[in-house]
Scaffold this motif. Structure first.
Motif, short mmCIF file in Angstrom:
data_model
loop_
_atom_site.label_atom_id
_atom_site.label_comp_id
_atom_site.label_asym_id
_atom_site.label_seq_id
_atom_site.Cartn_x
_atom_site.Cartn_y
_atom_site.Cartn_z
N PHE A 59 0.88 -1.17 0.00
CA PHE A 59 0.00 0.00 0.00
C PHE A 59 0.91 1.22 0.00
N ARG A 60 1.07 1.85 -1.17
CA ARG A 60 2.05 2.93 -1.34
C ARG A 60 1.34 4.28 -1.25
N ALA A 61 1.46 4.93 -0.11
CA ALA A 61 0.77 6.19 0.14
C ALA A 61 1.66 7.38 -0.17
N CYS A 62 1.04 8.45 -0.67
CA CYS A 62 1.73 9.72 -0.89
C CYS A 62 1.41 10.62 0.30
N GLY A 63 2.41 11.32 0.84
CA GLY A 63 2.15 12.17 1.98
C GLY A 63 3.11 13.32 2.11
N ASP A 64 2.74 14.26 2.97
CA ASP A 64 3.60 15.39 3.29
C ASP A 64 4.39 15.03 4.55
N PRO A 65 5.70 15.30 4.59
CA PRO A 65 6.51 14.89 5.74
C PRO A 65 6.28 15.71 7.00
N LYS A 92 -1.60 -5.80 3.00
CA LYS A 92 -0.43 -5.27 2.29
C LYS A 92 0.56 -4.64 3.28
N LYS A 93 1.80 -4.57 2.88
CA LYS A 93 2.77 -3.76 3.58
C LYS A 93 2.47 -2.29 3.27
N LEU A 94 2.95 -1.40 4.14
CA LEU A 94 2.72 0.03 3.96
C LEU A 94 4.03 0.74 3.68
N SER A 95 4.04 1.58 2.64
CA SER A 95 5.21 2.42 2.39
C SER A 95 4.74 3.82 2.05
N TYR A 96 5.64 4.80 2.20
CA TYR A 96 5.31 6.19 1.93
C TYR A 96 6.29 6.81 0.95
N THR A 97 5.77 7.71 0.14
CA THR A 97 6.60 8.67 -0.57
C THR A 97 6.23 10.04 -0.02
N TYR A 98 7.17 10.70 0.61
CA TYR A 98 6.91 12.01 1.20
C TYR A 98 7.43 13.11 0.29
N PHE A 105 3.30 18.70 -6.30
CA PHE A 105 3.07 17.55 -5.42
C PHE A 105 2.50 16.36 -6.19
N VAL A 106 1.45 16.56 -6.98
CA VAL A 106 0.84 15.44 -7.71
C VAL A 106 1.81 14.86 -8.72
N ARG A 107 2.50 15.74 -9.44
CA ARG A 107 3.44 15.27 -10.47
C ARG A 107 4.56 14.45 -9.86
N MET A 108 5.04 14.85 -8.69
CA MET A 108 6.17 14.17 -8.07
C MET A 108 5.77 12.94 -7.26
N THR A 109 4.49 12.70 -7.10
CA THR A 109 4.02 11.55 -6.32
C THR A 109 3.22 10.61 -7.21
N LEU A 110 1.93 10.84 -7.31
CA LEU A 110 1.08 9.99 -8.17
C LEU A 110 1.56 9.99 -9.61
N GLY A 111 1.81 11.17 -10.15
CA GLY A 111 2.15 11.29 -11.55
C GLY A 111 3.47 10.63 -11.93
N ARG A 257 -4.63 7.86 -9.62
CA ARG A 257 -4.43 8.19 -11.03
C ARG A 257 -5.72 7.94 -11.83
N PRO A 258 -5.98 8.73 -12.87
CA PRO A 258 -7.19 8.53 -13.67
C PRO A 258 -7.31 7.13 -14.26
N SER A 259 -6.18 6.47 -14.52
CA SER A 259 -6.22 5.14 -15.12
C SER A 259 -6.54 4.04 -14.10
N ASP A 260 -6.46 4.34 -12.82
CA ASP A 260 -6.55 3.30 -11.79
C ASP A 260 -7.98 3.15 -11.26
N GLN A 261 -8.89 2.77 -12.14
CA GLN A 261 -10.30 2.71 -11.77
C GLN A 261 -10.62 1.56 -10.80
N GLU A 262 -10.00 0.41 -10.97
CA GLU A 262 -10.26 -0.69 -10.05
C GLU A 262 -9.71 -0.37 -8.66
N TRP A 263 -8.57 0.27 -8.61
CA TRP A 263 -7.98 0.70 -7.34
C TRP A 263 -8.90 1.71 -6.65
#
Length: 306
Positions: A59-65, A92-98, A105-111, A257-263
């Motif tokens: 489970f890869r979460a995007c966040g602010d540090p 799932k295991k949990l990980s972060y991108t801060y 922010f969106v471009r550097m994380t989800l995008g 992401r717009p493509s990730d409809q099942e997610w």
């Protein structure tokens, strides 16, 4: 979520974009998402949405540090706790991108496929696809107990005419304050800051405690959290009766992401299945959450539910 995103929503002239003038603790999202995923992200796995995820086992979460009460790199925010809950539910295991919730922010994380979900994202922001909402909140007035302002519920209340009011620049309340001639004595705090070093919300609450301002107006989650940390605690009054000016109440979901409809469907299902637990989590952080009729959702109202 974050107030800069909501701020950006409330500022747009169209219905979807009027939301871009809000809130809470993140950043302006100016860079769009990549519509097509690169071939290397077509990972396989057994869980729902796995065909869309880089690593279906994480489970890869995007966040602010450093953006409390939402998230920080110590895992102390309510978005951190919600990510932990959902990761556990999915096995799932949990990980972060801060990354600081500022420009890019969106471009550097989800995008950039560094993570797969922004835990707090306002409905109406077209920078990402948004799940069903998991809470609804609004801007609030914060004041000292005994100030005579504890029952102010609109910005046009005559009792505010001679008060020095703290407000974050370019947020919806600042527009309403301008409409009511309240900006001349106001103290303005910057909307865009590097959250690793500064906090406009904390600065406002410090000024209120010292008596440098008479009251402040903040995005609800930040108002509740920082008011509760003050000594003595401050009074928080959601501004639910505004009839003019930009929208100040928002529904918050999760951005993918717009493509990730099942997610997106998987996350929406988890929100539905765990709404009571989510509400309890938000209340524990003093977030003023509202139902669709603007009635407060509290620990007491939750205890009365069947």
């Amino acid at each position: 979520m974050t107030w800069q995103r909501a701020q950006k929503l409330a500022a747009r002239p169209t219905q979807a974009s009027r939301w871009r003038t809000v809130v809470s603790g993140a950043a302006i999202l100016v860079c769009g998402l990549v519509a097509l995923r690169p071939p290397e992200v077509h990972a396989q796995g057994a869980n729902s949405g796995s065909l869309e995820l880089v690593d279906p086992n994480v489970f890869r979460a995007c966040g602010d540090p450093r953006n409390m009460p939402f998230s920080n790199d110590k895992g102390e925010g309510f978005e951190n706790k919600l990510a932990e809950l959902f990761a556990a539910k999915l096995g799932k295991k949990l990980s972060y991108t801060y990354f600081p919730q500022a420009t890019g922010f969106v471009r550097m994380t989800l995008g950039s496929y560094r993570c797969d979900v922004i835990i707090g994202f306002p409905q109406g922001d077209d920078q990402a696809q948004v799940t069903i909402p998991y809470y609804r909140t609004t801007y609030a007035l914060v004041t000292k107990r005994g100030s005579g302002l504890e029952d102010v519920i609109t910005i046009d209340d005559p009792r505010l005419k001679d008060k020095r009011i703290g407000v974050v620049a370019r947020t919806p309340p600042s527009t309403n304050m301008a409409m009511n001639g309240l900006l001349a004595r106001a103290k303005s705090y910057p909307l865009f800051v590097d959250t690793r070093a500064d906090s406009s919300a904390q600065a406002m609450m410090d000024d209120l405690t010292r008596g440098e301002i008479d009251c402040g107006i903040l995005w609800g989650p930040m108002a509740g959290y920082y008011a509760g940390k003050a000594d003595p605690p401050l009074v928080v009054v959601p501004l639910l009766k505004e009839k003019t000016g930009p929208q100040m109440t928002f529904r918050i979901g999760m951005g993918v992401r717009p493509s990730d409809q099942e997610w997106k469907r998987t996350l929406s299902r988890l929100i539905k299945e765990n709404q009571v637990e989510i509400n309890k989590l938000l209340i524990s952080y003093n977030v003023p959450i509202l139902d669709e009729s603007d009635a407060p959702i509290t620990a007491e109202t939750l205890s009365k539910q069947p």
